[in-house]
Enzyme design. Structure first.
Site, PDB file in Angstrom:
ATOM      1  CG  ASP A  54      62.484   6.181   9.959  1.00  0.00           C
ATOM      2  OD1 ASP A  54      62.774   5.061   9.501  1.00  0.00           O
ATOM      3  OD2 ASP A  54      61.327   6.496  10.281  1.00  0.00           O
ATOM      4  CG  ASP A  92      57.953  12.611   9.158  1.00  0.00           C
ATOM      5  OD1 ASP A  92      57.344  13.586   9.625  1.00  0.00           O
ATOM      6  OD2 ASP A  92      57.392  11.711   8.497  1.00  0.00           O
TER       7      ASP A  92
END
Length: 285
Positions: free
Chosen positions: A168, A185
């Site tokens: 992502d 993340d």
């Protein structure tokens, strides 16, 4: 501020001393700035499955290893225990990835521990000690954009050498510290060898970064780093310091469509024969 319930246990255990302020809240977790002794860190509180809006968990979880055969069987059967273990595995994914990638020299925040479902890690700051901005929030010169692109391509290569793909990656998952970009993340991290969509996700990660930085340095838009590194990875020759050019020789040969159609028809015919065999066997029983 009022201490969030999820962080009270860390205060009770002496892991942190104080919650200073919220940092950000996303679809997967809420992050807080905390104090631990004389150090200021951040604490990432993962949201439960029912609270998350992240809808493609199955695609990202393909190929992930589960700690224990019992847990793996339960997850496969989607029992209540299995769903709980799947949730635990999802939360552990980022923790495991951070430790692995940090040891491999990837530019990620330093993890300090995982307690009661909360990840405590380094707070990335700018040169003035404030929370570092995201890549998409920073105005870059063409030279800076080219430099950041080279650094980030190297981080993607090092992740791939660890068998991982961010999954992502974009301008929103990169912070800009005093020494350059830092990748954050990782809950959706993907197994490079065990996920059928690995190549597509790698190319998407690379293309997202290239499109963002290409706004400041348009020549980056003509590069093919994702395709190049994946081809070297598939050949088993990718190393953390493998030189990349961003160039790609495209295969311009015409596809043999007749052979493709014949292969598809053969596969369909074979499947039909097997199905008829199973039906005949069932009737005999």
């Amino acid at each position: 501020m009022k201490t969030p319930t999820a962080l009270q246990a860390l205060i009770d255990d002496g892991v942190i001393d104080e919650v200073l302020r919220p940092l950000k809240s996303g679809k997967e977790a809420a992050v807080y700035v905390v104090r631990s002794g004389d150090d200021v860190r951040c604490a990432k509180v993962y949201k439960d499955m029912a609270q998350r809006s992240f809808q493609q968990r199955v695609q990202y979880q393909e190929g992930r290893k589960v700690r224990g055969s019992r847990e793996a069987r339960a997850i496969g059967k989607a029992t209540k225990y299995g769903r709980k273990q799947q949730e635990t595995a999802w939360k552990n994914a980022e923790v495991d990835a951070l430790y692995l990638l940090r040891d491999a020299g990837v530019r990620v925040p330093e993890p300090y521990g995982y307690y009661h479902g909360v990840l405590v890690m380094e707070l990335v700051t700018d040169a003035d000690g404030f929370s570092a901005p995201r890549l998409g929030e920073v105005e870059l010169t063409p030279e800076q954009a080219r430099e950041f692109h080279a650094v980030l391509m190297r981080q993607v290569v090092r992740m791939l050498c660890c068998g991982l793909i961010h999954g992502d990656l974009s301008q929103y998952n990169v912070l800009v510290g005093p020494d350059g970009p830092i990748v954050i993340d990782f809950p959706q991290v993907v197994s490079a060898a065990g996920n059928n969509a690995a190549r597509r996700m790698l190319l998407r990660d690379v293309n997202n970064l290239t499109a963002s930085l290409g706004r400041s340095a348009p020549e980056l838009l003509e590069t093919w780093y994702g395709e190049e590194m994946w081809a070297i990875f598939e050949a088993g020759a990718l190393l953390p310091d493998t030189p990349l050019t961003g160039a790609l020789e495209h295969d311009e040969r015409e596809a043999d469509l007749d052979s493709v159609r014949d292969a598809i028809n053969d596969a369909r015919q074979e499947a039909l024969i097997r199905q008829q065999g199973r039906e005949a066997a069932a009737q005999d029983d």
